[in-house]
Design a protein around this motif. Structure first.
Motif, mmCIF file in Angstrom:
data_model
loop_
_atom_site.group_PDB
_atom_site.id
_atom_site.type_symbol
_atom_site.label_atom_id
_atom_site.label_comp_id
_atom_site.label_asym_id
_atom_site.label_seq_id
_atom_site.Cartn_x
_atom_site.Cartn_y
_atom_site.Cartn_z
ATOM 1 N N SER A 232 44.267 40.518 45.998
ATOM 2 C CA SER A 232 44.384 40.829 44.569
ATOM 3 C C SER A 232 43.041 41.239 43.991
ATOM 4 C CB SER A 232 44.929 39.614 43.818
ATOM 5 O OG SER A 232 46.191 39.233 44.321
ATOM 6 N N LEU A 233 41.969 40.564 44.468
ATOM 7 C CA LEU A 233 40.635 40.939 44.014
ATOM 8 C C LEU A 233 40.311 42.377 44.390
ATOM 9 C CD1 LEU A 233 37.808 40.336 42.914
ATOM 10 C CD2 LEU A 233 37.209 39.414 45.154
ATOM 11 N N PHE A 234 40.627 42.747 45.628
ATOM 12 C CA PHE A 234 40.368 44.117 46.071
ATOM 13 C C PHE A 234 41.179 45.120 45.257
ATOM 14 C CE2 PHE A 234 41.657 47.701 48.795
ATOM 15 C CZ PHE A 234 40.406 48.256 49.037
ATOM 16 N N ILE A 235 42.474 44.826 45.070
ATOM 17 C CA ILE A 235 43.332 45.725 44.297
ATOM 18 C C ILE A 235 42.849 45.806 42.847
ATOM 19 C CG2 ILE A 235 45.675 46.065 43.409
ATOM 20 C CD1 ILE A 235 46.716 44.802 45.988
ATOM 21 N N GLY A 236 42.470 44.648 42.284
ATOM 22 C CA GLY A 236 41.978 44.646 40.906
ATOM 23 C C GLY A 236 40.698 45.447 40.750
ATOM 24 N N LEU B 6 39.135 43.943 34.275
ATOM 25 C CA LEU B 6 39.001 43.066 35.429
ATOM 26 C C LEU B 6 39.168 41.603 35.034
ATOM 27 C CD1 LEU B 6 38.388 43.103 38.456
ATOM 28 C CD2 LEU B 6 35.978 42.797 37.901
ATOM 29 N N LEU B 7 38.548 41.181 33.944
ATOM 30 C CA LEU B 7 38.679 39.802 33.500
ATOM 31 C C LEU B 7 40.109 39.479 33.082
ATOM 32 C CD1 LEU B 7 35.380 39.361 31.423
ATOM 33 C CD2 LEU B 7 35.902 38.465 33.695
ATOM 34 N N GLY B 8 40.745 40.417 32.370
ATOM 35 C CA GLY B 8 42.133 40.196 31.969
ATOM 36 C C GLY B 8 43.060 40.097 33.166
ATOM 37 N N PHE B 9 42.826 40.959 34.165
ATOM 38 C CA PHE B 9 43.650 40.944 35.371
ATOM 39 C C PHE B 9 43.525 39.607 36.087
ATOM 40 C CE2 PHE B 9 43.822 41.663 39.981
ATOM 41 C CZ PHE B 9 45.117 42.134 40.111
ATOM 42 N N PHE B 10 42.287 39.127 36.226
ATOM 43 C CA PHE B 10 42.090 37.878 36.950
ATOM 44 C C PHE B 10 42.510 36.665 36.133
ATOM 45 C CE2 PHE B 10 39.553 40.309 39.910
ATOM 46 C CZ PHE B 10 39.947 39.714 41.100
ATOM 47 N N LEU B 11 42.480 36.750 34.836
ATOM 48 C CA LEU B 11 42.982 35.652 34.021
ATOM 49 C C LEU B 11 44.478 35.475 34.243
ATOM 50 C CD1 LEU B 11 42.551 33.519 31.851
ATOM 51 C CD2 LEU B 11 42.933 35.294 30.128
ATOM 52 N N VAL B 12 45.220 36.581 34.183
ATOM 53 C CA VAL B 12 46.671 36.519 34.413
ATOM 54 C C VAL B 12 46.963 36.077 35.842
ATOM 55 C CG1 VAL B 12 48.784 37.877 34.488
ATOM 56 C CG2 VAL B 12 47.138 38.246 32.649
ATOM 57 N N LEU B 13 46.252 36.687 36.809
ATOM 58 C CA LEU B 13 46.468 36.339 38.203
ATOM 59 C C LEU B 13 46.111 34.878 38.466
ATOM 60 C CD1 LEU B 13 47.071 37.243 41.141
ATOM 61 C CD2 LEU B 13 44.648 37.797 41.354
#
Length: 479
Positions: free
Chosen positions: A195-199, A8-15
């Protein structure tokens, strides 16, 4: 840190980085892009008005002619236009004309007439045949209130006789710029929320799939009866499903190998005693002996053969139960009626020891289960109680509901379980002396009961009681 949180953290860092870069570019391009569009429209207006102003400027009537009269009326014009939610009710153009020397000869603001603008960028470049434009403060007192000026040459044939400048305050664009920024930010927040929901969904799916696989692997490692976890519809035929199947195949192969090794070892140990007895009796029967001795040794061979047969049958039954991962042939079973049916089969043994049975089973207490396995388990429990009960004793049976569970109980008046054996009575092949003249049991009966209980989601307990002294079995099963 758990893998789900890392994902989750990696996804939001990239996003977040991508959104920051894109958003910054968009916001930085909105204002200059809008001003470029306004400058383009000012160019069209300046060149168009320059064509209209040329006759009056050539005639020397630029300050009093028809062009001047029309331009001076612009502040009074009320367009009353709705443009994408913005109401426009006035003309923001300022028109000024300079002669070939750069002196203002006409301006919609009368006070500017006579000013020398020959050094101003818009006029200076246009008089030299270049494109002239500038953006500067409207007054020294208001440095942030900038105005865009775009000039066009006024020609007499090929000769430039003056310059017409169209000006418009940059502040008139701010509502449009701000609306564009607001919309970009709104859509950015919406995109971030989606994106938060999908992540979260993606992270939950991966973390839950891994958690189920980990729980299954831990349960198998601890020797529990575990079922292969379902990966759900989202997993489909993904690597998670393949991994689950691979773990299941590995478990089956390892369990089969360990199971066979354990059974070969224990079976070899248990068969030694009856085989040694049979071999010794057979050797003695080959020599001349009195008839009474011959009968005794022949009877010993028969008893040991029966013991071997019983051991093999119980091993096969226990092996079948231990390999089950879930119940088969499930039906509604009346536990009280099934207990009485089992007692009828054991009636000869009860009569032989003159045992009485106190029936507290009641009626109508049913559950869902495998009738055959439960009958075998009940038979083993009752058989043990009969073996350890003294002649003329009493067996007390009970069955009652406790919430969502049925509790089946059995009490005898035997010597009870020795303290040293309390923790081992459910071990495979572990048995206790049954009294004078009785052979040692196979030690598989209670192990079988425990496996059947686990398959039904229940729990079996055996402990000692007093007043009167004896042993109590408490079998709890979900109703």
């Amino acid at each position: 840190m758990r893998i789900g949180l890392r994902l989750l953290l990696g996804f939001f860092l990239v996003l977040g980085l991508a959104l920051f870069v894109v958003l910054r570019i968009f916001l930085e391009e909105v204002k200059p892009g809008t001003r470029l569009a306004m400058e383009d429209s000012l160019v069209d207006a300046a060149y168009s008005l320059a064509q209209l102003a040329a006759p009056d400027l050539k005639a020397g009537a630029i300050a009093t002619g028809p062009f001047a009269q029309a331009m001076r009326a612009l502040p009074e014009v009320k367009p009353d236009a709705d443009i994408w939610g913005f109401h426009k009710d006035r003309i923001h153009y300022r028109i000024s004309v300079t002669d070939a020397r750069g002196i203002v000869v006409f301006d919609t603001r009368e006070a500017a007439v006579g000013e020398d603008r020959s050094r101003w960028n818009d006029v200076y470049k246009t008089l030299r045949g270049q494109y002239g434009a500038r953006s500067s403060a409207d007054s020294p007192d208001q440095p942030d209130a900038t105005v865009m000026h775009v000039a066009a040459p006024v020609r007499d044939g090929d000769r430039i006789i003056g310059v017409l400048t169209v000006s418009r305050p940059n502040a008139t664009l701010e509502p449009y710029i701000q609306r564009s920024r607001d919309r970009i930010l709104a859509w950015s927040w919406a995109l971030l929320g989606i994106s938060l929901f999908i992540g979260l969904l993606f992270t939950w799916w991966m973390a839950s799939s891994l958690s189920r696989l980990r729980g299954y692997a831990n349960a198998v490692a601890q020797g529990e009866r575990a079922e292969l976890p379902s990966m759900g519809r989202l997993s489909g035929n993904t690597e998670f499903s393949d991994l689950a199947q691979a773990v299941e195949r590995m478990r089956v192969r390892l369990e089969d190998k360990a199971y066979v090794e354990n059974y070969v070892h224990t079976l070899t140990h248990e068969l030694k005693s009856p085989l040694a007895a049979i071999r010794g009796a057979a050797e003695l029967l080959q020599t001349p002996m009195p008839e009474a001795d011959r009968q005794r040794f022949a009877g010993n061979i028969e008893r040991q053969t029966e013991r071997l047969q019983q051991l093999i049958d119980q091993l096969l039954g226990l092996a079948d139960v231990e390999q089950m991962r879930q119940l088969r042939d499930v039906e509604t079973v009346d536990l009280g009626a099934l207990t009485r049916e089992t007692l009828q089969a054991l009636e000869p043994r009860l009569r032989l020891k003159d045992l009485r049975v106190t029936d507290g089973l009641g009626t109508g207490q049913s559950l869902r289960g495998n009738r055959f396995l439960m009958r075998q388990a009940l038979h083993n429990l009752l058989d043990n109680a009969i073996d350890f009960s003294p002649a003329g004793g009493t067996l007390t049976l009970g069955l009652e509901r406790e919430g969502a569970q049925l509790v089946w109980t059995l009490r005898d008046q035997g010597p009870g379980v020795p303290d040293y054996a309390i923790g081992r009575i459910f071990e495979r092949f572990y048995s206790l002396p049954r009294g004078p003249g009785q052979d040692k049991s196979s030690g598989l009966g209670l192990c079988f009961v425990q496996e059947v209980s686990a398959l039904h989601g229940g729990e079996v307990q055996i402990d000692n009681v007093n007043d009167p002294r004896g042993c109590r079995v408490r079998w709890t099963l979900p109703a």
